[in-house]
Design an enzyme around this catalytic site. Structure first.
Site, short mmCIF file in Angstrom:
data_model
loop_
_atom_site.label_atom_id
_atom_site.label_comp_id
_atom_site.label_asym_id
_atom_site.label_seq_id
_atom_site.Cartn_x
_atom_site.Cartn_y
_atom_site.Cartn_z
N HIS A 198 1.80 4.61 -2.75
CA HIS A 198 1.98 6.05 -2.48
C HIS A 198 3.38 6.50 -2.93
O HIS A 198 3.54 7.56 -3.54
CB HIS A 198 1.86 6.32 -0.97
CG HIS A 198 0.45 6.38 -0.45
ND1 HIS A 198 -0.51 7.22 -0.98
CD2 HIS A 198 -0.16 5.71 0.57
CE1 HIS A 198 -1.66 7.07 -0.29
NE2 HIS A 198 -1.47 6.15 0.64
N HIS A 240 0.84 -1.20 0.00
CA HIS A 240 0.00 0.00 0.00
C HIS A 240 0.88 1.26 0.00
O HIS A 240 0.73 2.15 -0.85
CB HIS A 240 -0.92 -0.03 1.23
CG HIS A 240 -1.84 1.14 1.35
ND1 HIS A 240 -3.13 1.12 0.87
CD2 HIS A 240 -1.66 2.37 1.88
CE1 HIS A 240 -3.71 2.28 1.11
NE2 HIS A 240 -2.84 3.07 1.72
N GLU A 241 1.81 1.31 0.94
CA GLU A 241 2.67 2.50 1.02
C GLU A 241 3.58 2.61 -0.20
O GLU A 241 3.94 3.72 -0.61
CB GLU A 241 3.50 2.48 2.31
CG GLU A 241 2.71 2.37 3.62
CD GLU A 241 1.64 3.43 3.80
OE1 GLU A 241 1.72 4.49 3.15
OE2 GLU A 241 0.69 3.20 4.58
N GLU A 286 -4.40 8.39 -2.75
CA GLU A 286 -4.93 7.14 -2.20
C GLU A 286 -5.20 6.15 -3.34
O GLU A 286 -5.05 4.93 -3.17
CB GLU A 286 -6.19 7.41 -1.39
CG GLU A 286 -6.68 6.25 -0.56
CD GLU A 286 -5.75 5.87 0.61
OE1 GLU A 286 -4.83 6.64 0.93
OE2 GLU A 286 -5.96 4.78 1.18
#
EC number: 3.4.17.19
Lengths: 497, 497
Positions: free
Chosen positions: A268, A264-265, A294
């Protein structure tokens, strides 16, 4: 003619202060000894104050006006940069210094009390502080709204996501909200028809978890020459644009949670590392907004890394890393683990399909609170009503209800909707990408993210803030954001059709 | 009446910027990925520029004058604070912005070229760049000298060590220089009479080295709640006053070098952590100067941790940690290892007794270069002459001679003497401490630094910049700095009398 270059120089310096703040905040969460907290607060307050002073210096408004008058001499990139400068300036200059300070103080107090209130499920303890934060947020929204010609809530939304308006969110969320309760129920029914999930038995050594996390970060495209992976209590993607620091939190009992967090990160981080080097330090080089940000994390985590394709690559990799044995490590079982639907009270633990319900609850309530249509003391019962309606759950305790998130005491009003807009945007972008390049899905099955990354670089990352979010989405997907791709994605993944 | 509080507020903000810079510099040496170097340079240049702008703001001079006029209303602490504010201001305001910038650019270039020049022993390559740095240092010295009523070299000295003057150094260094060549020779003769040194056989695992380093840091008094130990290429003590980050560099072949390095930096750290919390963010709370700072590291490393007493505590500890066997691990053998005299070309590798010779060489040469009494192209031969005279060595190559240190290309002129003044100060303070508290030496033999630390806290750390260095030394030791205690210490340790 000199106004625009003067502004570029000013914003470059402000950007370097923001970069420094990003590293200092990362350090505070990962490296800093506890006893340095006061000193670090002083550093951050000083640097934030300086950036604000430089931004709202007495001549910034005039320089922006002069640059606008001379804008015939500017190219498109410079004009977009000037537009972003003005937007940032308007947001900052709209709020009087004493209101900024009062809000900052109220937030610090409320966050402190919130930790205790959440622990004890004691809403009454937080109430006066939360009420104070809300009052000041409404004043900030009003001040920004007047400067920007927007309603209070739209002005707050615009702080996190330029151009985002309630009028655009309402129909999208209404469409989703109408479908969600049934969808969640059907998904659970559908799930019952699948084989029982086999648990993965640990422990999973932290070193192995870190190694596989770094391996996958590299596969996705994280550039370790311009970033790091570390550990913090609450995972985040921070640091600065050219020095992206992501964090995770390991549990020896469960490797999947940290691993999916890392992915997830990394989504980003790709957006941060992928914006044009030459646009560094200018507003047009910034990320377009929190929904799009996001979308990049959810596109990697949810769309790509929980896909059937990727799991066929992931399963043997984790089995080998952790020396797993048996059919619990099959791609089919792993995929079931990664797509289990289970309504629960806590937003951050929610699965992909119940998560939007948590957001819809919060969106409706914060809109009403900012508009004055809901009184803050009525928040718990209103919160619990909506959770019952959308998730079918009876909140037993405010710590599992309206006290669970830091956003409201933390003064982040207008932020919640960007999570689910991000999920919708991720679905729409991923569909467009997969249609544009037939190698993307087969690539994921081999752990090859290059085709997907190439598409994202070209269609999202490289744009910075040159386009509005709508323009970017139309260019990339043929249309502005709709709920359609996300709904189709959920039906396909969770209902099988 | 408002001038003084306004200044306190301004200097507090500047101090927080400096603290932020300290953490960012630490990060650059320990954590930062290589690709972030440009971005970090921008951050540091921006923050340094802002601190300089705040310090030299158009009204700072007037505020200082007003505060001086009102100083009847100030207490002693405030008056000392005001005195330090003016000193810092005069140093900063004396140098025109374009000279600061030209020097900063020349230094960046020279440092870059220096790395290559040192590698190849190619002084000619560095010469034009070093010449440029020197020219600008002379201009800076002159500008500061005019503002402070000092000679150029004194003004440069004063940048690193407030109140330090060539007139005070010359007799101290002359006394030492007259004795050193004979002392070095006698120490080597004396050494021949001792048993042969037994080597310690490694490898010494890095984890064990870190563990014992942290153990000794705690014993000495390092507060890990306000600091850390990490790894960097060049060991240093950095970070900020309340968040002290020290570093070391491990070699599996030799644990002693890293361990003594850790103890050295711990001495610096004690001084940083030991200044009064309430003085934080004000100039009077700063360290008094580089000589005193170096005295604190050398007092811990050289005076305390290479003493017979401490080695009796250290020997069983390291033997157990590294599972050593045999008489190589005896206190006697370890102490010989820690006090071996061996003239060599490289300053940073020098033992306690030959180190001052390296400093005397550099001090004499930089004085002459700044005064214009020596031409920069004549530096190598002048350097080699002096090394021959003081150390009895023939420099074979400038990389082992005048190219070995970064200080001159790095623009740190007037810094070198503080190393040896620090060593002298350490000896004088340690002698006074041991005489004042009879528990100090026996404490070291048990690894108990509390008595020593208590004395240092009371007599050095707690003073910040309240006193001048002379006043502090007189209060602590009964006299200003002399060479006597250091000379006695060297004779006792290396000649046995």
């Amino acid at each position: 003619m000199h106004a625009y270059p003067t502004l570029e120089e000013r914003f470059a310096r402000i950007s370097s202060i923001e970069d420094a703040i990003g590293i200092l905040q990362w350090d505070a969460e990962t490296m800093m000894p506890e006893g340095a907290a006061d000193s670090r607060s002083d550093q951050l307050a000083t640097l934030k104050g300086l950036a604000h002073e430089m931004l709202t210096a007495h001549d910034t408004g005039d320089l922006l006006d002069q640059a606008d008058q001379d804008s015939g001499h500017l190219d498109d990139w410079q004009r977009a940069n000037l537009r972003e400068m003005r937007r940032i300036y308007l947001h900052a200059a709209a709020v009087p210094a004493d209101l900024v300070e009062a809000s900052s103080r109220a937030v610090s107090r409320a966050e402190l009390v919130w930790r205790e209130a959440r622990q004890n499920g004691d809403f009454a303890l937080l109430l006066p502080h939360l009420s104070q934060v809300l009052t000041l947020q409404r004043q900030i929204g009003q001040a920004k709204g007047e400067a920007l010609g927007l309603s209070s809530y739209d002005a707050l939304l615009d702080s996190y996501d330029p151009g985002l308006r309630q009028a655009a969110i309402d129909p999208l969320f209404a469409e989703l909200g109408a479908e969600l309760p049934a969808l969640i129920q059907e998904a659970q029914e559908h799930q019952k028809g699948r084989p029982a999930i086999l648990p993965l038995d640990g422990p999973f050594p932290v070193d192995d978890q870190r190694r596989i996390g770094e391996h996958l970060m590299k596969a996705v495209g994280f550039d370790f020459n311009r970033g790091r992976l570390d550990v913090s209590l609450h995972p985040f993607c921070g640091g600065s644009t050219r020095d992206v620091r992501i964090t995770t939190r390991y549990s020896e009992a469960n490797f999947m949670s940290a691993l999916m967090g890392v992915l997830h990160e990394t989504g980003h981080a790709l957006y941060e590392q992928g914006r044009p080097e030459a646009w560094r330090r200018q507003p047009v080089g910034l990320a377009r907004g929190m929904s799009l940000h996001e979308s990049q994390s959810l596109l990697i985590e949810m769309q790509a890394c929980r896909s059937q394709e990727f799991v066929t690559y992931l399963a043997p990799l984790v089995r080998e890393t952790f020396q797993g044995e048996g059919s619990a490590w099959s791609p089919e079982n792993l995929h079931q683990i990664l797509t289990t639907v289970e309504p629960g009270f806590i937003r951050v633990d929610a699965d992909e399909i119940t998560y939007p319900a948590h957001i819809l609850v919060r969106y409706k309530l914060e809109k009403a609170l900012i508009a004055g249509d809901l009184q803050i003391q009525d928040l718990p019962s209103a919160f619990n009503d909506k959770v019952k309606r959308l998730l079918g759950l009876t909140v037993p305790d405010d710590s599992l209800g309206c006290l669970q998130d830091i956003h409201w005491p933390g003064g982040a009003w207008g932020y919640f909707p960007t999570y689910t807009l991000g999920a919708m945007t991720a679905a729409q972008l991923f569909r467009a990408a997969s249609q544009a390049d037939a190698d993307i899905l087969p690539g994921l099955a081999k752990g090859d993210f290059a085709p997907l990354r190439t598409w994202l670089r070209a269609n999202v990352h490289s744009k910075g803030s040159l386009l509005t979010t709508d323009q970017l989405l139309i260019a990339a997907t043929g249309q502005p954001l709709t709920a359609e791709a996300f709904r189709a994605h959920l039906r396909e993944r969770y209902l099988g059709h």
